[in-house]
Design a protein around this motif. Structure first.
Motif, PDB file in Angstrom:
ATOM      1  N   ALA A  47       0.832  -1.207   0.000  1.00 44.21           N
ATOM      2  CA  ALA A  47       0.000   0.000   0.000  1.00 44.21           C
ATOM      3  C   ALA A  47       0.863   1.252   0.000  1.00 44.21           C
ATOM      4  N   ARG A  48       1.983   1.231   0.747  1.00 47.67           N
ATOM      5  CA  ARG A  48       2.870   2.387   0.810  1.00 47.67           C
ATOM      6  C   ARG A  48       3.448   2.688  -0.570  1.00 47.67           C
ATOM      7  N   ALA A  49       3.855   1.635  -1.285  1.00 43.40           N
ATOM      8  CA  ALA A  49       4.411   1.839  -2.622  1.00 43.40           C
ATOM      9  C   ALA A  49       3.356   2.321  -3.607  1.00 43.40           C
ATOM     10  N   GLU A  50       2.151   1.772  -3.504  1.00 42.89           N
ATOM     11  CA  GLU A  50       1.109   2.123  -4.466  1.00 42.89           C
ATOM     12  C   GLU A  50       0.551   3.522  -4.228  1.00 42.89           C
ATOM     13  N   HIS A  51       0.539   3.980  -2.949  1.00 49.26           N
ATOM     14  CA  HIS A  51      -0.033   5.284  -2.622  1.00 49.26           C
ATOM     15  C   HIS A  51       1.041   6.339  -2.390  1.00 49.26           C
ATOM     16  N   SER A  52       2.245   6.091  -2.910  1.00 50.29           N
ATOM     17  CA  SER A  52       3.372   6.984  -2.614  1.00 50.29           C
ATOM     18  C   SER A  52       3.122   8.421  -3.049  1.00 50.29           C
ATOM     19  N   GLY A  53       2.277   8.646  -4.042  1.00 53.80           N
ATOM     20  CA  GLY A  53       2.027  10.004  -4.512  1.00 53.80           C
ATOM     21  C   GLY A  53       0.803  10.652  -3.897  1.00 53.80           C
TER      22      GLY A  53
END
Length: 392
Positions: A360-366
């Protein structure tokens, strides 16, 4: 974005019971047949009768007239087969029907259930049309080969079989001069090379399979030391089969995770095969991965590679379902403190919170607001993990 539909976790993990109503005696009989399974192969030369090249090969085809099936616009000639003599013509007839309907496309494997005069009777048959390569100054003549592998079932290994059968293409010629030296030995090993690798890895690591599953989900690099090339390849293929790579619409998520993991060499999972059983270093797991251990061990004990593959697919589907749930909770938590609480409870209960938050952290980084929610959830899980230790 991940997409999947699965039943409950217990239904996913109990795949043996989900699809059958067999009692224990019947299951034992099926397992015994799996262990005694006969695996076959056949390879044919496909010749378009509309091409000029066909006229040049008339004499060769006539020499094999007893093993050639002819149609108006093509012929199919047997080159080699491990099938019983009475079963091979049945398979050739079946393939001819598929070819006449245009149901076999070049380079794309096709799997169907066929009935042949062999002990297993109804079996899974994988067929692949390998088109003859031509040089730029030659016209396409439509000739090629049809490779077939047959066993009790091949349905869950189509991608592996595609790759394996296509590995033959550079060795094939109409006259098959290298049949004994190259082609036959290669085809004879299709089951060991394309189907049994998952079984071999589970047999190798046993209950430590949970660490490999966690590494696959978390994009952790795996290093295998003091092992032969086959074992190293098996582990690589197992990790690839267990990972969710390719199931993400946005490749940036996977790329971000892989880069983050590769930047820290200390996170590599190291399998040392110099000992028996192998020893693992930097091994990390969680409750979710550990819950699947027994299912893998039971299927490996039955020597059932097809069941192992189905369990592996169910493992991935359940992980995808949980990732979808987490993303829905995060969207809701942006507007509701109660949804944030539910999200924390979900992460505690699913047993896979570390992997889900990492993805989730990687996918929502922006997304600033989503990242803030993920940080809160990470702190919450960290506090919950420390609480039991403080009690002791």
């Amino acid at each position: 974005m991940f997409t999947s539909q699965t039943s409950s976790f217990q239904d996913s993990i109990d795949v043996e019971e989900k699809d059958t109503d067999f009692d224990s005696e019947e299951i034992g009989g099926i397992s015994q047949r799996i262990q005694q399974i006969n695996c076959y192969y056949s390879i044919y030369f496909y010749q378009s009768t509309r091409s000029e090249a066909a006229e040049e090969s008339v004499a060769w085809s006539q020499r094999r007239a007893d093993s050639t099936t002819c149609h108006d616009d093509f012929s199919l000639t047997l080159l080699d087969s491990s099938l019983p003599p009475e079963a091979e013509p049945q398979l050739r007839c079946y393939i001819s029907r598929r070819l006449s309907k245009g149901a076999l496309l070049g380079g794309m494997g096709n799997i169907a259930t066929v009935e042949l005069s062999i002990p297993e009777q109804a079996v899974g048959c994988y067929c692949c049309l390998l088109e003859q390569e031509s040089s730029p100054d030659q016209s396409e003549d439509g000739n090629g080969w049809v490779g077939d592998v047959i066993s009790l079932t091949t349905h869950t290994f189509r991608l592996e079989l595609d790759k394996y059968v296509q590995g033959l293409q550079g060795s094939l010629t109409p006259e098959m001069e290298n049949l004994e030296s190259d082609v036959r030995p290669y085809l004879s090993l299709w089951y060991e090379e394309s189907v049994m690798h998952i079984h071999r890895v589970v047999q190798l690591v046993q209950a430590n399979v949970c660490f490999l599953l966690h590494a696959a989900l978390s994009h952790t690099p795996v290093v295998v030391n003091d092992a032969d090339e086959r074992t190293k390849t098996d582990v690589v293929r197992f990790i690839k089969a267990a990972s969710l790579q390719g199931l993400v619409q946005e490749d940036t998520t996977t790329a971000t995770l892989c880069k983050a993991m590769s930047d820290d060499a200390h996170t590599d999972l190291v399998i040392d095969c110099s000992t028996s059983p192998p020893t693992l270093s930097n091994a990390v797991s969680n409750q979710f991965c550990e819950d699947w251990i027994q299912a893998f061990l039971n299927a490996a004990e039955r020597c059932n590679p097809f069941l192992l593959r189905q369990i592996l697919e169910n493992f991935k589907l359940k992980a995808i379902q949980d990732m979808n749930n987490l993303k829905r909770f995060i969207r809701q938590a942006e507007m509701s403190h109660y949804a944030l609480f539910r999200c924390g409870q979900f992460l505690r209960g699913c047993g896979n919170g570390d992997v889900l938050l990492q993805n989730a952290r990687a996918e929502h980084s922006g997304l600033t607001e989503a990242c803030g929610i993920i940080r809160v959830l990470e702190e919450y899980l960290s506090e919950q993990a420390m609480a039991p230790a403080a009690l002791h």
